[in-house]
Design a protein around this motif. Structure first.
Motif, PDB file in Angstrom:
ATOM      1  N   LEU A  23      -7.143  16.411  -4.882  1.00  0.00           N
ATOM      2  CA  LEU A  23      -8.238  16.020  -5.768  1.00  0.00           C
ATOM      3  C   LEU A  23      -7.714  15.715  -7.172  1.00  0.00           C
ATOM      4  N   ASN A  24      -6.849  16.569  -7.674  1.00  0.00           N
ATOM      5  CA  ASN A  24      -6.276  16.347  -9.011  1.00  0.00           C
ATOM      6  C   ASN A  24      -5.394  15.107  -9.045  1.00  0.00           C
ATOM      7  N   LEU A  25      -4.672  14.879  -7.958  1.00  0.00           N
ATOM      8  CA  LEU A  25      -3.818  13.694  -7.882  1.00  0.00           C
ATOM      9  C   LEU A  25      -4.648  12.423  -7.990  1.00  0.00           C
ATOM     10  N   MET A  26      -5.726  12.335  -7.234  1.00  0.00           N
ATOM     11  CA  MET A  26      -6.571  11.143  -7.285  1.00  0.00           C
ATOM     12  C   MET A  26      -7.149  10.946  -8.683  1.00  0.00           C
ATOM     13  N   ARG A  27      -7.617  12.024  -9.308  1.00  0.00           N
ATOM     14  CA  ARG A  27      -8.196  11.910 -10.652  1.00  0.00           C
ATOM     15  C   ARG A  27      -7.149  11.483 -11.678  1.00  0.00           C
ATOM     16  N   SER A  28      -5.881  11.792 -11.412  1.00  0.00           N
ATOM     17  CA  SER A  28      -4.821  11.453 -12.378  1.00  0.00           C
ATOM     18  C   SER A  28      -4.616   9.949 -12.500  1.00  0.00           C
ATOM     19  N   TYR A  29      -5.184   9.170 -11.598  1.00  0.00           N
ATOM     20  CA  TYR A  29      -5.058   7.709 -11.670  1.00  0.00           C
ATOM     21  C   TYR A  29      -6.126   7.087 -12.572  1.00  0.00           C
ATOM     22  N   THR A  30      -6.917   7.924 -13.204  1.00  0.00           N
ATOM     23  CA  THR A  30      -7.872   7.449 -14.202  1.00  0.00           C
ATOM     24  C   THR A  30      -7.127   6.826 -15.383  1.00  0.00           C
ATOM     25  N   THR A  31      -7.654   5.722 -15.875  1.00  0.00           N
ATOM     26  CA  THR A  31      -7.128   5.050 -17.060  1.00  0.00           C
ATOM     27  C   THR A  31      -8.280   4.834 -18.038  1.00  0.00           C
ATOM     28  N   PRO A  32      -7.997   4.375 -19.264  1.00  0.00           N
ATOM     29  CA  PRO A  32      -9.101   4.084 -20.178  1.00  0.00           C
ATOM     30  C   PRO A  32     -10.105   3.079 -19.610  1.00  0.00           C
ATOM     31  N   ALA A  33      -9.650   2.226 -18.707  1.00  0.00           N
ATOM     32  CA  ALA A  33     -10.537   1.200 -18.149  1.00  0.00           C
ATOM     33  C   ALA A  33     -11.163   1.595 -16.816  1.00  0.00           C
ATOM     34  N   THR A  34     -10.590   2.582 -16.133  1.00  0.00           N
ATOM     35  CA  THR A  34     -11.053   2.933 -14.786  1.00  0.00           C
ATOM     36  C   THR A  34     -11.184   4.446 -14.644  1.00  0.00           C
ATOM     37  N   GLN A  35     -12.404   4.887 -14.334  1.00  0.00           N
ATOM     38  CA  GLN A  35     -12.667   6.299 -14.088  1.00  0.00           C
ATOM     39  C   GLN A  35     -12.584   6.562 -12.581  1.00  0.00           C
ATOM     40  N   VAL A  36     -11.711   7.477 -12.181  1.00  0.00           N
ATOM     41  CA  VAL A  36     -11.571   7.834 -10.769  1.00  0.00           C
ATOM     42  C   VAL A  36     -12.177   9.218 -10.557  1.00  0.00           C
ATOM     43  N   VAL A 192       3.970   4.354   2.956  1.00  0.00           N
ATOM     44  CA  VAL A 192       4.482   5.724   3.003  1.00  0.00           C
ATOM     45  C   VAL A 192       3.286   6.672   3.011  1.00  0.00           C
ATOM     46  N   ALA A 193       3.262   7.606   3.965  1.00  0.00           N
ATOM     47  CA  ALA A 193       2.136   8.521   4.114  1.00  0.00           C
ATOM     48  C   ALA A 193       1.923   9.344   2.846  1.00  0.00           C
ATOM     49  N   MET A 194       0.658   9.672   2.572  1.00  0.00           N
ATOM     50  CA  MET A 194       0.263  10.213   1.279  1.00  0.00           C
ATOM     51  C   MET A 194       0.850  11.583   0.956  1.00  0.00           C
ATOM     52  N   SER A 195       1.050  12.441   1.945  1.00  0.00           N
ATOM     53  CA  SER A 195       1.608  13.758   1.648  1.00  0.00           C
ATOM     54  C   SER A 195       3.077  13.669   1.232  1.00  0.00           C
ATOM     55  N   ILE A 196       3.702  12.523   1.520  1.00  0.00           N
ATOM     56  CA  ILE A 196       5.071  12.269   1.060  1.00  0.00           C
ATOM     57  C   ILE A 196       5.024  11.682  -0.340  1.00  0.00           C
ATOM     58  N   CYS A 197       4.299  10.592  -0.469  1.00  0.00           N
ATOM     59  CA  CYS A 197       4.177   9.877  -1.738  1.00  0.00           C
ATOM     60  C   CYS A 197       2.736   9.447  -1.947  1.00  0.00           C
ATOM     61  N   PRO A 198       2.110   9.812  -3.043  1.00  0.00           N
ATOM     62  CA  PRO A 198       2.677  10.452  -4.229  1.00  0.00           C
ATOM     63  C   PRO A 198       2.433  11.961  -4.317  1.00  0.00           C
ATOM     64  N   THR A 199       2.000  12.621  -3.216  1.00  0.00           N
ATOM     65  CA  THR A 199       1.632  14.029  -3.322  1.00  0.00           C
ATOM     66  C   THR A 199       2.830  14.907  -3.645  1.00  0.00           C
ATOM     67  N   GLU A 200       3.938  14.754  -2.897  1.00  0.00           N
ATOM     68  CA  GLU A 200       5.129  15.571  -3.155  1.00  0.00           C
ATOM     69  C   GLU A 200       6.099  14.893  -4.116  1.00  0.00           C
ATOM     70  N   TYR A 201       6.285  13.609  -3.943  1.00  0.00           N
ATOM     71  CA  TYR A 201       7.207  12.858  -4.800  1.00  0.00           C
ATOM     72  C   TYR A 201       6.540  11.557  -5.235  1.00  0.00           C
ATOM     73  N   ASP A 216       3.526   2.880  -3.800  1.00  0.00           N
ATOM     74  CA  ASP A 216       2.598   4.009  -3.892  1.00  0.00           C
ATOM     75  C   ASP A 216       1.265   3.539  -3.311  1.00  0.00           C
ATOM     76  N   ALA A 217       0.867   4.089  -2.172  1.00  0.00           N
ATOM     77  CA  ALA A 217      -0.332   3.611  -1.486  1.00  0.00           C
ATOM     78  C   ALA A 217      -1.600   3.854  -2.301  1.00  0.00           C
ATOM     79  N   LEU A 218      -1.649   4.961  -3.025  1.00  0.00           N
ATOM     80  CA  LEU A 218      -2.829   5.236  -3.847  1.00  0.00           C
ATOM     81  C   LEU A 218      -2.921   4.251  -5.006  1.00  0.00           C
TER      82      LEU A 218
END
Length: 246
Positions: A23-36, A192-201, A216-218
């Motif tokens: 959940l925190n990872l997805m929210r970290s993709y928020t930018t000034p222009a895009t709220q995730v 690349v599967a999500m638990s590999i990238c960007p969750t762990e690396y 980065d798939a996300l």
């Protein structure tokens, strides 16, 4: 712009720490222009994306239920005023089903990666948790019109529930997967599967360790959702599966 990203499971299916990280990872993709923003699947579908046998794909008897629940959350997201809906994970759970019900962009991670691979026009490889999904990945690449570019399917061969305790080994195995992919002619790790990238690396960390660019798939998913929204084009223009070349 506001995007809703959904975990592919109900609250409590993931262990608390793994759930919070994603959940925190997805929210970290928020930018000034895009709220995730983030949310869960509306109910338990029977699919657990965490550990178990190590299979990353829902059993046949739960796939339809998971897709239905994902599509229902997309409908709610549109009603709540979100500009796009993005389910977490490279299985793209409920993406096609949701597109039949809403007008906002619904973007899957695997599909987004494939479309970017097509844009780059580079031979690429995939990297999964466990072996066994090769035919599915190739079928998805075919639907996206990039099957000729998919030159290798690799796998870490460790269930994703073990990654936090085996991070060093995970990285070593990823590097070995890249070596295998390079031997098959790949110039890019495109899915690349999500638990590999960007969750762990992060993609950057994996690229530096392996010497090969990593998507980065996300990031691809968010970028494609932004593209649909900012161009104002209707997502119905995207045909999937793609028409065969004449």
């Amino acid at each position: 712009m506001r995007i809703l990203c959904m975990l592919p499971a109900a609250r409590g299916v993931y262990p608390p720490e793994a759930e919070a990280r994603r959940l925190n990872l997805m929210r970290s993709y928020t930018t000034p222009a895009t709220q995730v923003d983030t949310d869960y699947m509306l109910a338990v579908s029977g699919f657990s994306p965490w550990g178990g046998s190590g299979s990353a794909e829902p059993p046949p008897d739960t796939s339809a239920r998971a897709a239905q629940l994902s599509a229902q959350r997309a409908v709610q997201a549109e009603q709540e005023g979100y500009d796009a809906f993005c389910p977490f994970g490279t299985l793209d759970i409920g993406v096609r089903e949701a597109r039949k019900l809403v007008k906002i962009p619904v973007v899957g991670q695997a599909e987004a990666c494939f479309l970017f691979c097509g844009l780059l026009d580079q031979p690429f490889a995939s990297c999964s948790y466990m072996p066994g999904g090769e035919d599915r990945i190739r079928a998805w690449a075919r639907d996206a019109g990039v099957e000729p570019l998919l030159v290798a399917n690799t796998a870490i061969s460790i269930p994703n529930s073990e990654y936090p305790q085996r991070r060093k080994e995970l990285l070593e195995r990823f590097v070995a997967c890249v070596q295998e992919a390079r031997g098959s002619g790949a110039a890019l790790m495109g899915l690349v599967a999500m638990s590999i990238c960007p969750t762990e690396y992060s993609a950057r960390e994996l690229s530096e360790a392996s010497g090969m660019p990593v998507l980065d798939a996300l990031a691809c998913q968010i970028a494609l959702a932004e593209w649909w929204h900012r161009t104002g084009l209707p997502p119905s223009l995207l045909h999937s599966p793609r028409s065969a070349p004449q």
